[in-house]
Design a protein around this motif. Structure first.
Motif, PDB file in Angstrom:
ATOM      1  N   PHE A  18      13.535 -64.668  32.909  1.00 45.35           N
ATOM      2  CA  PHE A  18      14.708 -64.259  33.674  1.00 45.35           C
ATOM      3  C   PHE A  18      15.816 -63.812  32.743  1.00 45.35           C
ATOM      4  CE2 PHE A  18      17.669 -63.995  37.043  1.00 45.35           C
ATOM      5  CZ  PHE A  18      18.881 -64.467  36.557  1.00 45.35           C
ATOM      6  N   GLY A  19      16.377 -62.648  33.029  1.00 41.35           N
ATOM      7  CA  GLY A  19      17.503 -62.184  32.246  1.00 41.35           C
ATOM      8  C   GLY A  19      18.174 -61.047  32.982  1.00 41.35           C
ATOM      9  N   ILE A  20      19.442 -60.810  32.671  1.00 41.65           N
ATOM     10  CA  ILE A  20      20.128 -59.676  33.298  1.00 41.65           C
ATOM     11  C   ILE A  20      19.916 -58.437  32.439  1.00 41.65           C
ATOM     12  CG2 ILE A  20      21.835 -61.107  34.425  1.00 41.65           C
ATOM     13  CD1 ILE A  20      23.785 -60.360  32.215  1.00 41.65           C
ATOM     14  N   SER A  21      20.385 -57.303  32.907  1.00 44.45           N
ATOM     15  CA  SER A  21      20.167 -56.069  32.121  1.00 44.45           C
ATOM     16  C   SER A  21      20.846 -56.202  30.782  1.00 44.45           C
ATOM     17  CB  SER A  21      20.722 -54.834  32.828  1.00 44.45           C
ATOM     18  OG  SER A  21      21.292 -55.158  34.042  1.00 44.45           O
ATOM     19  N   GLY A  29      28.312 -51.293  34.790  1.00 44.36           N
ATOM     20  CA  GLY A  29      27.808 -50.827  36.080  1.00 44.36           C
ATOM     21  C   GLY A  29      28.686 -51.279  37.231  1.00 44.36           C
ATOM     22  N   GLY A  30      29.094 -52.541  37.189  1.00 44.83           N
ATOM     23  CA  GLY A  30      29.906 -53.078  38.269  1.00 44.83           C
ATOM     24  C   GLY A  30      31.255 -52.376  38.370  1.00 44.83           C
ATOM     25  N   LYS A  33      21.207 -51.515  45.320  1.00 46.45           N
ATOM     26  CA  LYS A  33      19.869 -51.096  44.937  1.00 46.45           C
ATOM     27  C   LYS A  33      19.683 -51.179  43.432  1.00 46.45           C
ATOM     28  CE  LYS A  33      16.295 -47.985  46.153  1.00 46.45           C
ATOM     29  NZ  LYS A  33      15.904 -46.996  47.115  1.00 46.45           N
ATOM     30  N   GLY A  34      18.624 -51.824  43.010  1.00 43.22           N
ATOM     31  CA  GLY A  34      18.280 -51.866  41.588  1.00 43.22           C
ATOM     32  C   GLY A  34      19.171 -52.765  40.748  1.00 43.22           C
ATOM     33  N   SER A  45      24.732 -59.067  39.080  1.00 45.54           N
ATOM     34  CA  SER A  45      25.508 -57.917  39.571  1.00 45.54           C
ATOM     35  C   SER A  45      25.515 -57.869  41.081  1.00 45.54           C
ATOM     36  CB  SER A  45      24.933 -56.602  39.049  1.00 45.54           C
ATOM     37  OG  SER A  45      24.880 -56.615  37.658  1.00 45.54           O
ATOM     38  N   ARG A  46      24.403 -58.263  41.679  1.00 46.93           N
ATOM     39  CA  ARG A  46      24.345 -58.242  43.140  1.00 46.93           C
ATOM     40  C   ARG A  46      25.374 -59.196  43.723  1.00 46.93           C
ATOM     41  NH1 ARG A  46      19.485 -60.319  45.291  1.00 46.93           N
ATOM     42  NH2 ARG A  46      20.286 -60.039  47.395  1.00 46.93           N
ATOM     43  N   GLU A  47      25.444 -60.414  43.143  1.00 41.52           N
ATOM     44  CA  GLU A  47      26.429 -61.387  43.619  1.00 41.52           C
ATOM     45  C   GLU A  47      27.819 -60.793  43.542  1.00 41.52           C
ATOM     46  OE1 GLU A  47      24.010 -64.423  44.661  1.00 41.52           O
ATOM     47  OE2 GLU A  47      26.172 -64.790  44.472  1.00 41.52           O
TER      48      GLU A  47
END
Lengths: 237, 299, 310
Positions: free
Chosen positions: A37-40, C154-155, C180-181, C186-188
Motif C-alpha cells: 500500500f502506498g500513495i502516488s 493533483g489535489g 477517478k484514478g 487523495s480521494r478522502e
C-alpha cells in the motif's frame, strides 16, 4: 518453515537525483499474496518493476529461490524469466493494439516453446477458458474489448508461462467496481490453482484487506511496516 | 461508386505488416479516387513503351515546334520530339526517381531513427547530431551542392535527394519509437521474455509506422517536384532522358511561341503532386488509431 | 420549480454498426441548492447525460426529449444562447484537471482571465482570483497564483479547476468523475473538498461518478444508471444503505469493504439491448416476466425503481 520464495534486501534506486527506493527489504512466501500500500509517488511502482527486472536498482539484492537475480548473467536470468511476471495498471495500453488478442495470448508460448499452429490454438483455448473469455474475444483487437476483458486476456497470457510470482500493479484501479470484484476473484482462483505468489500493489486499502495475507506499507521509498491481514476473503471454489 | 475487391492474398500479405483497415480505405472516397487515378498514371508510365506513339528521343527537325494536332496530340518540341511520348516516358523517369529516393530515405530513416529511439544512449546522441546536421541545410541548395559535386545523372540525383531527405524520416521515426516504447505492452513483452529483435519488429515497428507512411506518401510528390526543380536548373538529368522537369527547362525558352511545351509537363507535375498530397492526407486519417466511433468513445 | 428538469431524454449515436442508444428515456429533476448524483459504471450513459446538459456532444448526435433549465429547453437553444449559459449559469468541473489547465498560464491567470472577459468594472481580476483560491482552501494563494499548474499537486489542481468553474457563480455545476484514478488519501481529501464546496451554498451540483463513497457523502439524491436507463432513484443515504434494485444491491456488495461479491456477466451491448429488463440476464432474482416485459420506473416497495420483482 519453508524458505521464502523471494527475499528482497536493501533495495535502493534513484531517478534524477531523488531517492525513489531507500533501503527496501521484505520477503514473500510461496503462494502468498503480499499487499503493498502506498500513495502516488511512494515508490511502489518502481519497486514492482525492479522485482521483475524491468528497472535495475542501484544497490541491494533480490533473491529468488535463494539466488540473487541482480548478479545472474543474462542466460541464467532468461531461464528464470517465465517465472516472474507482471500485470500493469492501464488495460488500454497493456496489449499491442495492432495484433489480435489471440496472438497476444499466444506470444509467450511462441517465444518459449515450439508448438505447431494447431497445438497453439489448443493451448490458447484452454487458457482462455480458465480466465472466463470466449472464443470470439480471441478474434478481436484490444480496442474492441472492455477493461475487464483485457485484464482477463492478460492473465491468460501470463499464466501460460506458469509463473511462480506475479507483480500486480494496481490491476483493478481503472475498472468499474463490479468488474473489479470479478477480476479479483479470478486472480485469487488462479492463485489457488497454480500456487502463484502475488505482490499486489494498490492504493486502495479495502482491496488489499480483501486479498492479502500480509500488507506492507511503503512511504517515500521505505517500507514503514508489514502487518498480517486477518480480513482476507476466502473464495470457496 | 466502384467496388474494388483486392485479392485475398494481397490483403493477407500486407495486412500482416500493419493492420491496415481496408474497410476504411474503401470508404474514404478521396483516397479511393486518388488510388484509382494513381493506378492509371502508373499504368501509363509502365506501358509507355507500348502506347507512346513515337520514340521520345527521335529528333525530327523538319517537324519542330508543331502545336498540338492530330498527328502530334500534344505537339512537338524544338527538336521535333513528340511531347506526348516524352511525357509518358518522363512519367517513368519521375516515378523511378521519386520511389527510389523515398525508398532509400525510408530505409535509412527507419533504421537510424528506430535505433536511436530504441537504444538511446550514445547511439541516440550520435544519430541525433547527425540528423541535426543534415536537417540544418536548406533542401534544394544542399541537393544542388551534392549534384554539383557528384556530377549530373539519374543515380547522382537519387543519391543527392536521399541525403537531403532521410533525416526527416529518421526524426519522425525516432519520435514515434520513443513514445511507443513507453507503453505497458512493450514492458510486458520484455517481461515475458521477448528478444529485442522481436520487440522491435512485432511491437514497436507496426505501431510507429503510420505517420512515417503518411510522410512517405506525401513525399513522393515533393521529390518529383524537387527532381523537376533540379532538372529545370540544368542539373540532375541529362536533357536527352525525358523527364518532366527537364522538359520544363527546355520549354521555357519558347514560352511565347510554343507555350504548350511548358504547360503540359507543368500540368503533369502539378496533378501528380496534388494526387500524392491528397493520398497522404487520406492515409493519415485512415491510419489514425484515435479515430473511434464518437458515441462509444464518450459513453 | 426545479432548477433543471430532464424529461424523457434520449441520445442516440449513429455508427457504422448501427444506432447506439446511449440514453434511453431518462427523466429527473434537480432542485435549487441540491446535489444530485448520476451513479453508474462505464457504458451506463451517465457521462452522456452530463455532456447533453452542457450540449457538448458532437453535432451528429440524435437527441430527443427536453432539458429544461430555468424553464428554457437547452436542447432547443441556439449556439449563441448556449454561449450565455455555459460557464455563467451552468459550468463543468472536468475529469482530468491536468489536461484542463493551460500549462503556459500562471495559476492566478487561469481564473483572472475569466473575470477580465466580463464587463464588470468593479471587480479587480487578479484580486478576485486570489480570493477565489483562498475560498477553495488552496495553500498559499498569493504564491500559488504566481506559479504554474505543473507546480501544483493533483489535489490543488483540482481545486483550481473547480475555481475556474465556479468563478462566475453558476447556478448549476456539473462535476465529472472527480475521484477517478485517485489514490485513497487523495480521494478522502476530494470528498472533504466537495463537502466544503456545497456546504451552505445555493448552488446545485450534478455529480457524475461511479464512486459510491463519494456519492454517499455529498449527494442529497441519486439516480442509478444502467444501459442508458435509471434503475433506481431516491435519497443517497437510503439507496446506498439499503439498496432495493438487484443491480444496485450487486453494485454495493461488490465493493471490497462490503464483501467483494462479484456481479456476474457484463453490461449489455448498447447496439443490441435485450428484450424485457435490461438487467435480467445477470439477475439472480430473474423471473419469467423479466425476460419479456420491460419494467417502467415507478414506486415499488417504497422506492422509485425499475424492477418487476419488488
Amino acid at each position: 518453515m519453508s524458505p521464502p520464495l523471494i527475499e528482497v534486501r536493501g533495495l535502493q534506486k534513484s531517478y534524477n537525483g531523488s531517492m525513489v527506493l531507500n533501503g527496501v527489504s521484505f520477503t514473500i512466501m510461496e503462494g502468498e499474496t503480499l499487499g503493498l500500500f502506498g500513495i502516488s509517488g511512494s515508490g511502489k511502482t518502481t519497486l514492482g518493476r525492479c522485482m521483475v527486472l524491468l528497472d535495475r536498482p542501484e544497490q541491494g539484492e533480490i533473491l529468488y529461490q535463494r539466488r540473487d537475480l541482480l548478479k545472474m548473467n543474462s542466460k541464467e536470468f532468461s531461464r528464470l524469466r517465465p517465472s516472474l511476471q507482471m500485470i500493469f495498471q492501464h488495460p488500454e495500453s497493456s496489449l499491442n493494439p495492432r495484433i489480435k488478442v489471440f496472438q497476444s495470448i499466444a506470444e509467450p508460448l511462441q517465444i518459449h516453446q515450439n508448438l505447431s499452429m494447431s497445438e497453439l490454438h489448443y493451448e490458447v483455448a484452454k487458457l482462455v477458458e480458465h480466465v472466463g473469455l470466449k472464443a470470439e474475444h480471441l478474434e478481436r483487437y484490444p480496442n474492441q474489448l472492455s477493461g475487464g476483458e483485457i485484464q482477463r486476456a492478460i492473465l491468460a497470457r501470463i499464466i501460460s508461462l506458469k509463473p511462480t510470482f506475479i507483480v500486480a500493479d494496481e490491476p483493478t484501479s481503472m475498472l468499474d467496481a463490479s468488474v473489479q470484484a470479478q477480476i479479483l476473484r479470478l486472480m485469487m482462483k488462479l492463485q489457488e490453482r497454480i500456487k502463484v505468489a502475488y505482490l499486489f500493489i494498490s492504493h486502495d486499502l479495502d482491496v488489499l484487506r480483501a486479498v492479502s495475507d500480509r500488507i506492507a506499507y511503503i512511504d517515500n521509498g521505505s517500507i514503514t511496516s508489514i502487518e498480517k491481514n486477518d480480513e482476507k476473503k476466502s473464495w470457496i471454489s | 461508386m466502384k467496388m474494388i475487391n483486392p485479392s485475398r492474398w494481397q490483403l493477407l500479405w500486407f495486412g500482416r505488416i500493419c493492420r491496415i483497415p481496408y474497410q476504411k480505405v474503401l470508404e474514404n472516397k478521396i483516397v479511393s479516387i486518388c488510388l484509382i487515378l494513381l493506378g492509371i498514371v502508373l499504368l501509363l508510365a509502365i506501358l509507355a513503351p507500348m502506347i507512346a506513339p513515337y520514340d521520345p528521343n527521335a529528333i525530327d527537325l523538319k517537324n519542330s515546334l508543331h502545336p498540338p494536332s492530330t498527328a502530334y496530340p500534344l505537339g512537338t518540341d524544338h527538336l521535333g520530339r513528340d511531347v506526348l511520348s516524352r511525357l509518358l516516358y518522363g512519367a517513368t523517369t519521375s516515378f523511378v526517381i521519386a520511389i527510389s529516393v523515398v525508398g532509400l530515405s525510408l530505409v535509412l530513416g527507419l533504421l537510424l531513427g528506430g535505433a536511436a529511439g530504441y537504444y538511446g544512449g550514445w547511439l541516440d546522441e550520435t544519430i541525433s547530431r547527425l540528423m541535426d546536421l543534415f536537417l540544418s541545410f536548406p533542401g534544394i541548395i544542399f541537393a544542388l551542392a551534392i549534384v554539383g559535386a557528384l556530377g549530373s545523372g539519374v543515380l547522382n540525383l537519387i543519391i543527392a535527394l536521399s541525403l537531403v531527405n532521410w533525416a526527416s524520416y529518421a526524426r519522425l521515426m525516432r519520435g514515434q519509437v520513443l513514445s511507443t516504447k513507453n507503453n505497458d505492452y512493450i514492458s510486458s513483452a520484455r517481461v515475458i521474455g521477448a528478444s529485442d529483435r522481436r520487440i522491435l519488429c512485432r511491437h514497436i515497428l507496426p505501431n510507429s509506422l503510420a505517420p512515417v507512411v503518411v510522410l512517405a506518401t506525401m513525399d513522393i510528390g515533393h521529390v518529383i517536384l524537387a527532381a523537376a526543380a533540379l532538372s529545370f536548373l540544368g542539373l540532375g538529368i541529362p536533357p536527352s532522358i525525358p523527364e518532366w522537369g527537364s522538359m520544363l527547362n527546355a520549354g521555357k525558352e519558347f514560352m511565347r511561341t510554343a507555350p504548350y511545351l511548358t504547360i503540359f509537363p507543368g500540368i503533369a507535375i502539378t496533378f501528380t503532386v496534388i494526387l500524392f498530397s491528397l493520398l497522404g492526407d487520406g492515409f493519415r486519417d485512415i491510419l489514425d488509431p484515435n479515430k473511434e466511433e464518437t458515441g462509444l468513445a464518450i459513453a | 420549480m426545479p432548477l433543471l428538469e430532464v424529461e424523457k431524454l434520449e441520445v442516440c449515436f449513429s455508427t457504422k454498426l448501427g444506432g447506439v442508444k446511449a440514453v434511453n428515456g431518462v427523466s429527473f429533476g434537480i432542485e435549487e441548492g441540491e446535489t444530485f448524483g448520476l451513479i453508474g459504471e462505464s457504458g451506463s450513459g451517465k457521462s452522456v447525460i452530463g455532456m447533453s446538459i452542457l450540449r457538448l456532444l458532437p453535432k451528429n448526435t440524435h437527441m430527443s426529449g427536453s432539458i429544461l433549465f430555468q424553464e428554457s429547453d437547452l436542447l432547443k437553444m441556439s449556439d449563441r444562447e448556449l454561449q450565455d449559459i455555459r460557464g455563467k449559469k451552468i459550468s463543468l468541473i472536468p475529469q482530468n484537471p491536468t489536461a484542463s489547465l493551460n500549462p503556459l498560464l500562471k495559476n492566478g491567470e487561469q481564473i483572472s482571465e475569466i473575470f477580465e472577459r466580463q464587463e464588470n468594472g468593479n471587480v479587480k481580476p487578479w484580486k478576485a482570483a486570489i480570493d477565489m483560491m483562498e475560498s477553495l482552501l488552496i495553500k498559499n494563494p498569493e504564491l500559488s497564483a504566481k506559479s504554474y499548474p505543473h507546480q501544483l499537486s493533483g489535489g490543488m489542481k483540482q481545486r483550481l479547476v473547480a475555481g475556474i468553474a465556479l468563478s462566475l457563480r453558476p447556478k448549476l455545476v456539473v462535476a465529472d468523475e472527480p475521484t477517478k484514478g485517485l489514490d485513497s488519501v487523495s480521494r478522502e481529501r476530494t470528498i472533504d473538498f466537495f463537502k466544503h464546496l456545497n456546504e451552505g451554498s445555493e448552488r446545485s451540483m450534478l455529480l457524475i461518478t461511479h464512486d459510491l463513497d463519494l456519492a454517499y457523502n455529498i449527494c442529497d439524491r441519486i439516480a442509478v444508471l444502467y444501459a442508458g436507463e435509471i434503475l433506481e432513484m431516491g435519497t443517497a443515504k437510503e439507496i446506498l444503505d439499503s439498496p432495493k434494485h438487484p443491480y444496485t444491491r450487486g453494485l454495493v456488495h461488490s465493493l471490497p469493504k462490503n464483501g467483494l461479491v462479484p456481479l456476474e456477466g457484463s453490461s449489455p451491448s448498447l447496439l443490441n439491448l435485450p428484450e424485457g429488463c435490461f438487467f435480467h440476464e445477470r439477475c439472480s432474482y430473474q423471473g419469467f416476466e423479466c425476460v419479456k416485459v420491460h419494467p417502467d420506473l415507478k414506486v415499488r416497495g417504497g422506492r422509485l425503481a425499475r424492477c418487476l420483482r419488488l
